[in-house]
Enzyme design. Structure first.
Site, PDB file in Angstrom:
ATOM      1  N   SER A 228       0.952  -1.189  -0.129  1.00  0.00           N
ATOM      2  CA  SER A 228      -0.013  -0.200  -0.060  1.00  0.00           C
ATOM      3  C   SER A 228       0.774   1.261   0.104  1.00  0.00           C
ATOM      4  CB  SER A 228      -0.980  -0.232   1.080  1.00  0.00           C
ATOM      5  OG  SER A 228      -2.006   0.780   1.129  1.00  0.00           O
ATOM      6  N   ASP A 453      -9.032  -3.668  -6.076  1.00  0.00           N
ATOM      7  CA  ASP A 453      -8.594  -3.121  -4.968  1.00  0.00           C
ATOM      8  C   ASP A 453      -9.129  -1.651  -4.675  1.00  0.00           C
ATOM      9  OD1 ASP A 453      -6.858  -1.904  -3.060  1.00  0.00           O
ATOM     10  OD2 ASP A 453      -5.311  -2.774  -3.732  1.00  0.00           O
ATOM     11  N   HIS A 481      -7.666  -5.416  -1.038  1.00  0.00           N
ATOM     12  CA  HIS A 481      -6.494  -4.398  -0.649  1.00  0.00           C
ATOM     13  C   HIS A 481      -5.277  -5.394  -0.572  1.00  0.00           C
ATOM     14  CE1 HIS A 481      -4.085  -1.022  -0.529  1.00  0.00           C
ATOM     15  NE2 HIS A 481      -3.973  -1.261   0.828  1.00  0.00           N
TER      16      HIS A 481
END
Length: 513
Positions: A228, A453, A481
């Site tokens: 991320s 995502d 995610h």
């Protein structure tokens, strides 16, 4: 990167002594549980030598882990002036012969890499990677156990900032004044309790910290696994230090060129799409609290947002469950398909005015447990973002941007007259440009994107892989995610092969979830 448009004030925001020498004799390490690193000794500017040549002392800290503290300059452009910052690290030694270190960052910004590795190293990386690498997590500057951003010290103040509801009618001048006062109170607390640190928690400073950490643990090149927002750190590292890149994997990639508006727009679309997918899948379950028709189910959710905006539900502790809290609760559960059951439970409860699961999800996002805030993730998130993005201040432009977000995600987003009122009042501003990264001359870098995502949309992974001169895109066709934590051999075996032996896929495998 885990940001979401918020409807509240939060919402509308979005010295230690440096040990230069001295080491523990190796014959003592078995008795003391200590282990001392040997820095690379590489040439750096004279002002940086005390930092790059410090010897880390690793000490046992439970569960087979070792912990250490590194020292970095507060201001990398003016080292030695002002207080230094502390960086907290945790390490699990390779279970077999190590081929170097593997630094891991879980994202945020504001998430604790220390906790991520210490508490869930087997989730962070595979057994195969644990065998071959010393796995290291650290809290970036501003976060957790490192020199940390501190704003409110009373949980009641944080509750009011996050969960407080303005008394004035929405969108009125009085409503705007209330939210701006709330934002200013938060900003003032951050400035008072964080001091000079508040100016130096930007991602570029963290990138320079990471290069120093690489050197002090003794690695000539950096092996790094970023998730991320952690991909932002890795991509910028590769761009700044391409000759020091070892093997980098960036999962749930961000696009360094996106503005704050573009981030919020893309994520609003992503979360609404994920919500639609959840409702479609939910229809097949006997316990689904929605109509089987997806459009009708979306209409029910939209009506719930509207009802909570005008008539919030009071929880047992007096906090109000508003449309803003619902937004965060929904987004939290949509990060992972395995959490969808919490959505069904929450929506079922809300039909009877019960908000237990809804607050559970929102509190998890904000790091709140039993009325206390157990970490500074929200404060760090805001502080880092306020330095990493230029802030829009043109009132008309803000209205137009909010209208565009509401049009793109009509169920979960509201048009508003307010922008990021916290960052608009931040005492330090973004400096620099949102430029593409290239990492000229770096070895291959794996960039992973998941098609469904909601937090880091797949198009960002495509963009990052295209920007990087040696970027290699891996596609995971699925929901949620991050791809690696899904445990799919198609992705995970490729990642592990790359880290262990440097094998690079000949083409994008497009792994099916």
């Amino acid at each position: 990167m885990t940001t979401r448009p918020r409807r509240s004030a939060v919402a509308l925001a979005l010295v230690a002594v440096l040990a230069l020498s001295g080491c523990v004799p190796t014959w003592l390490s078995g008795l003391t549980g200590q282990d001392t690193s040997t820095p690379t000794g590489e040439e750096v500017d004279a002002g940086l030598e005390p930092y790059y040549r410090q010897a880390l002392v690793w000490e046992r800290c439970g569960g087979g882990a070792q912990c250490a503290t590194a020292i970095a300059p507060l201001d990398w452009d003016d080292p030695g002036e002002g207080d230094d910052v502390e960086l907290a690290l945790v390490r699990y030694r390779a279970t077999e012969e190590a081929q170097g270190s593997l630094f891991v960052n879980p994202g945020g910004p504001g998430a604790s890499g220390f906790d991520f590795v210490r508490d869930s190293v087997d989730f962070a990386v595979s057994e195969r990677l644990r065998e071959r690498f010393d796995v290291i997590g650290w809290d970036p500057r501003g976060v957790g156990r490192s020199s940390a951003v501190t704003c409110f010290t009373d949980p009641a103040d944080m509750d009011e900032f996050i969960y407080g509801v303005p008394e004035a009618e929405p969108e009125t001048p009085e409503w705007v004044d209330e939210l701006e006062r709330s934002a200013q109170r938060f900003v003032d607390a951050c400035a008072e309790n964080s001091g000079d640190l508040l100016e130096h928690v930007d991602t570029d400073s963290t990138v320079r910290d990471l290069d120093m950490l690489r050197a002090v643990v003794g690695d000539e090149s950096l092996n790094y696994f970023g998730y991320s927002y952690g991909t932002e750190i890795g991509a910028r590292y590769a761009d700044r230090f391409p000759d020091r890149v070892g093997r980098l994997v960036l999962d749930g990639a961000t696009d360094p060129t996106t503005t704050q508006f573009e981030v919020v727009l893309a994520q609003s679309i992503g979360f609404e799409s994920a919500l639609t997918t959840y409702l479609t899948e939910c229809a097949a379950a006997a316990t689904c609290p929605f109509p089987t028709d997806t459009a009708a189910a979306l209409a029910v959710v939209e009506q719930l947002y509207e009802r909570l905006e005008s008539d919030p539900i009071a929880g047992p502790d007096g906090r109000l469950f508003t449309d803003s809290v619902l937004d965060i609760a929904v987004a939290t559960a949509l990060y992972d398909e395995a959490s969808w059951e919490f959505l069904s439970q929450m929506f079922t409860e809300l039909r009877t005015g019960v908000v237990e699961t809804g607050f559970l999800l929102a509190d998890f996002y904000y790091g709140r447990e039993n009325g206390e805030y157990v970490d500074n993730s929200l404060e760090a998130f805001i502080a880092i973002n306020c330095l990493d993005y230029p802030v829009e201040r043109d009132p008309q432009r803000i209205i137009e941007q909010n209208a565009a977000i509401a049009e793109a995600a009509p169920v979960t987003s509201d048009p508003s007259v307010l922008g990021d009122v916290v960052c608009q009042n931040w005492p330090h501003e973004f400096e620099g440009e949102l430029e593409p990264v290239q990492a000229e001359g770096a070895p291959p870098i794996l960039v992973i994107g998941t098609t469904g995502d909601p937090a880091t949309p797949y198009v960002w992974a495509e963009a990052l892989a295209e920007q990087l001169e040696s970027g290699v895109l891996l596609t995971y066709d699925g929901e949620g995610h991050i791809a690696y934590d899904e445990g799919d051999p198609c992705i995970n075996d490729l990642v592990d092969d790359y880290f262990v032996s440097g094998t690079v896929p000949a083409s994008d495998p497009v792994c099916a979830g």
